[in-house]
Design a protein around this motif. Structure first.
Motif, PDB file in Angstrom:
ATOM      1  N   ALA A  12     -25.009  29.532 -29.156  1.00 55.88           N
ATOM      2  CA  ALA A  12     -24.512  29.519 -27.773  1.00 55.88           C
ATOM      3  C   ALA A  12     -25.386  28.614 -26.929  1.00 55.88           C
ATOM      4  N   MET A  13     -24.809  28.165 -25.838  1.00 56.62           N
ATOM      5  CA  MET A  13     -25.582  27.347 -24.903  1.00 56.62           C
ATOM      6  C   MET A  13     -25.255  27.784 -23.485  1.00 56.62           C
ATOM      7  N   GLY A  22     -32.055  16.554 -24.943  1.00 58.88           N
ATOM      8  CA  GLY A  22     -32.739  17.560 -25.775  1.00 58.88           C
ATOM      9  C   GLY A  22     -31.757  18.567 -26.346  1.00 58.88           C
ATOM     10  N   ASN A  23     -30.860  19.091 -25.495  1.00 59.07           N
ATOM     11  CA  ASN A  23     -29.840  20.028 -25.977  1.00 59.07           C
ATOM     12  C   ASN A  23     -28.977  19.360 -27.050  1.00 59.07           C
ATOM     13  N   LYS A 116     -39.979  32.047 -17.814  1.00 60.18           N
ATOM     14  CA  LYS A 116     -38.951  32.006 -16.761  1.00 60.18           C
ATOM     15  C   LYS A 116     -39.376  32.831 -15.552  1.00 60.18           C
ATOM     16  N   GLY A 150     -34.061  26.769 -32.566  1.00 63.27           N
ATOM     17  CA  GLY A 150     -35.212  25.890 -32.370  1.00 63.27           C
ATOM     18  C   GLY A 150     -36.445  26.783 -32.262  1.00 63.27           C
ATOM     19  N   GLN A 153     -36.477  29.539 -29.681  1.00 59.37           N
ATOM     20  CA  GLN A 153     -35.598  30.716 -29.779  1.00 59.37           C
ATOM     21  C   GLN A 153     -35.957  31.622 -30.967  1.00 59.37           C
ATOM     22  N   ILE A 189     -37.183  17.715 -28.146  1.00 64.27           N
ATOM     23  CA  ILE A 189     -37.303  16.577 -27.237  1.00 64.27           C
ATOM     24  C   ILE A 189     -38.054  17.014 -25.979  1.00 64.27           C
ATOM     25  N   SER A 200     -35.473  19.989 -20.191  1.00 65.74           N
ATOM     26  CA  SER A 200     -34.585  21.115 -19.881  1.00 65.74           C
ATOM     27  C   SER A 200     -33.460  20.694 -18.957  1.00 65.74           C
TER      28      SER A 200
HETATM   29  N1  AQP Z   1     -35.819  19.855 -25.281  1.00 64.63           N
HETATM   30  C1  AQP Z   1     -35.124  20.366 -26.276  1.00 64.63           C
HETATM   31  N2  AQP Z   1     -35.232  19.823 -27.512  1.00 64.63           N
HETATM   32  C2  AQP Z   1     -34.508  20.342 -28.531  1.00 64.63           C
HETATM   33  N3  AQP Z   1     -33.661  21.386 -28.414  1.00 64.63           N
HETATM   34  C3  AQP Z   1     -33.518  21.949 -27.210  1.00 64.63           C
HETATM   35  N4  AQP Z   1     -32.766  22.983 -26.759  1.00 64.63           N
HETATM   36  C4  AQP Z   1     -32.992  23.146 -25.446  1.00 64.63           C
HETATM   37  N5  AQP Z   1     -33.878  22.233 -25.008  1.00 64.63           N
HETATM   38  C5  AQP Z   1     -34.231  21.478 -26.082  1.00 64.63           C
HETATM   39  C6  AQP Z   1     -31.836  23.753 -27.593  1.00 64.63           C
HETATM   40  O1  AQP Z   1     -30.598  23.802 -26.905  1.00 64.63           O
HETATM   41  C7  AQP Z   1     -29.935  25.029 -27.227  1.00 64.63           C
HETATM   42  C8  AQP Z   1     -29.313  25.662 -26.002  1.00 64.63           C
HETATM   43  O2  AQP Z   1     -30.223  26.168 -25.178  1.00 64.63           O
HETATM   44  P1  AQP Z   1     -29.792  27.102 -23.946  1.00 64.63           P
HETATM   45  O3  AQP Z   1     -28.840  26.416 -23.072  1.00 64.63           O
HETATM   46  O4  AQP Z   1     -29.361  28.436 -24.429  1.00 64.63           O
HETATM   47  O5  AQP Z   1     -31.145  27.336 -23.199  1.00 64.63           O
HETATM   48  P2  AQP Z   1     -32.521  26.659 -23.280  1.00 64.63           P
HETATM   49  O6  AQP Z   1     -33.070  26.639 -24.653  1.00 64.63           O
HETATM   50  O7  AQP Z   1     -33.340  27.355 -22.228  1.00 64.63           O
HETATM   51  O8  AQP Z   1     -32.169  25.171 -22.854  1.00 64.63           O
HETATM   52  P3  AQP Z   1     -32.573  24.435 -21.535  1.00 64.63           P
HETATM   53  O9  AQP Z   1     -31.903  23.102 -21.539  1.00 64.63           O
HETATM   54  O10 AQP Z   1     -34.057  24.451 -21.355  1.00 64.63           O
HETATM   55  O11 AQP Z   1     -31.844  25.346 -20.445  1.00 64.63           O
HETATM   56  P4  AQP Z   1     -32.423  25.918 -19.111  1.00 64.63           P
HETATM   57  O12 AQP Z   1     -32.933  24.716 -18.366  1.00 64.63           O
HETATM   58  O13 AQP Z   1     -31.247  26.568 -18.442  1.00 64.63           O
HETATM   59  O14 AQP Z   1     -33.500  26.897 -19.467  1.00 64.63           O
HETATM   60  C9  AQP Z   1     -30.931  25.903 -27.963  1.00 64.63           C
HETATM   61  O15 AQP Z   1     -30.590  25.878 -29.335  1.00 64.63           O
HETATM   62  C10 AQP Z   1     -32.259  25.209 -27.743  1.00 64.63           C
HETATM   63  O16 AQP Z   1     -33.134  25.386 -28.833  1.00 64.63           O
END
Ligand code: AQP
Length: 333
Positions: A12-13, A22-23, A116, A150, A153, A189, A200
């Protein structure tokens, strides 16, 4: 292999922003590649997203855009289940039951909660604290065998396994205990301006730190050209060269090479030329995705249908698991 014999992958995302590079390189690109080998279920985690304040109109738009982007990348809604988390009521219902099988001490150890809460000190809500329980409910509802995770998580998958095993020990084999799926090609990333921190999508302080998948391509190239480096002008992987190492990782993930192969390609190359190559590779990767996104977005009826069908397919599986759990804990079902 027949559909029934394929393992189930769940991921999920959050629609907390336009996905970052990165995502994409850490998750979405792999999601696309998994769809031939596994039965994949991909969710837009909008219930998780509200653990941080969101503008309602924006959240609705980002939710739709994220689902559209999944498809623009090549994730096929016929082959996989793509759905919006809040469309399937079983998530909230199972999360409540699982809350009663999760300990405060376990949740207190989660580093994402610590990070967070530091970032959103004015809004340390209970949802942020129980985020991993909702994530456990997501995964366990669909009997997922594998969850691509990743580094960031990994702890959440561990707690999911612990909750599932705890429940199964009391009530018998109700849940499939999921394993982590380590993608063959993975990438973490980092920010372009702060290469010590991960890139992020909800970053708001410095736009140049993040490449968003829907960034104007010229702007994306400029962000790479402005990325922080160092002064020794040597393109090489090294912990004391986080900026250059990050750009090498980006180049490698985009082109499907290893970081070492990428490093070998740029021996003796100056930073300016190196950054141009990275920017070109990123742009050529994003261009067709953006074109497809634009095309798909213009077909509102089609997106509505994908959302509706996805919710039905997901709810069918989720409700079966939920009923089983409700019977076990003694709810009248
Ligand atoms: N920088 C990154 N490099 C590699 N993988 C990344 N993921 C996030 N940032 C990177 C992977 O993206 C997936 C979805 O993540 P998410 O949306 O559930 O939340 P997150 O991990 O908290 O991602 P963000 O972009 O940092 O969101 P915000 O800013 O809302 O907290 C996951 O599989 C994650 O590993």
């Amino acid at each position: 292999m027949s559909e029934e014999n394929k393992k189930i992958i769940y991921s999920a995302m959050q629609p907390s922003g336009i996905p970052s590079l990165g995502n994409y390189l850490g998750a979405l690109k792999n999601w696309k590649n998994l769809q031939n080998e596994y039965n994949c279920i991909y969710a837009i985690a909008n219930m998780h997203a509200i653990t941080v304040r969101q503008d309602p109109t924006e959240l609705r738009k980002k939710t739709r855009d994220l689902l559209t982007l999944f498809m623009a990348i090549g994730i096929d809604p016929e082959k996989n289940i793509l759905y919006v988390q809040s469309d399937v009521k079983a998530h909230a219902e199972l999360a409540w039951v699982l809350n009663c099988f999760t300990y405060m001490g376990e949740l207190s150890r989660m580093t994402q909660f610590k990070d967070k809460s530091a970032k959103h000190a004015d809004n340390i809500n209970a949802g942020l604290f129980t985020y991993p329980v909702l994530m456990a409910a997501d995964i366990l509802l669909y009997n997922a065998d594998l969850v691509p995770v990743g580094e960031d998580q990994r702890q959440h998958l561990e707690i999911t396994r612990d909750i599932a095993e705890r429940f199964n020990n009391i009530y018998g084999d109700v849940f499939t205990v999921p394993d982590g799926y380590i993608p063959k090609v993975g990438a973490r990333i980092m920010g372009l301006q702060e290469p010590e921190r991960k890139m992020s999508k909800s970053e708001s302080d410095n736009d140049n730190n993040v490449i968003y998948m829907l960034d104007d391509l010229g702007r994306a190239a400029n962000k790479i050209k402005r990325a922080v480096t160092d002064s020794d002008n040597e393109v090489r992987l090294s912990p004391d060269k986080p900026g250059i190492s990050n750009l090498l990782n980006i180049y490698a993930a985009v082109t499907g090479k290893s970081a070492e192969e990428a490093e070998g390609e740029f021996v003796g190359c100056g930073y300016g030329e190196f950054k141009k190559c990275v920017a070109d590779a990123v742009i050529e990767e994003l261009r067709p995705i953006q074109e497809r996104f634009k095309e798909l977005s213009s077909d509102k009826a089609y997106i509505d249908k994908v959302i509706k069908d996805g919710a039905e397919k997901a709810a069918y599986i989720a409700n079966k698991t939920l009923r089983k759990v409700q019977r076990k804990v003694g709810f009248p079902v």
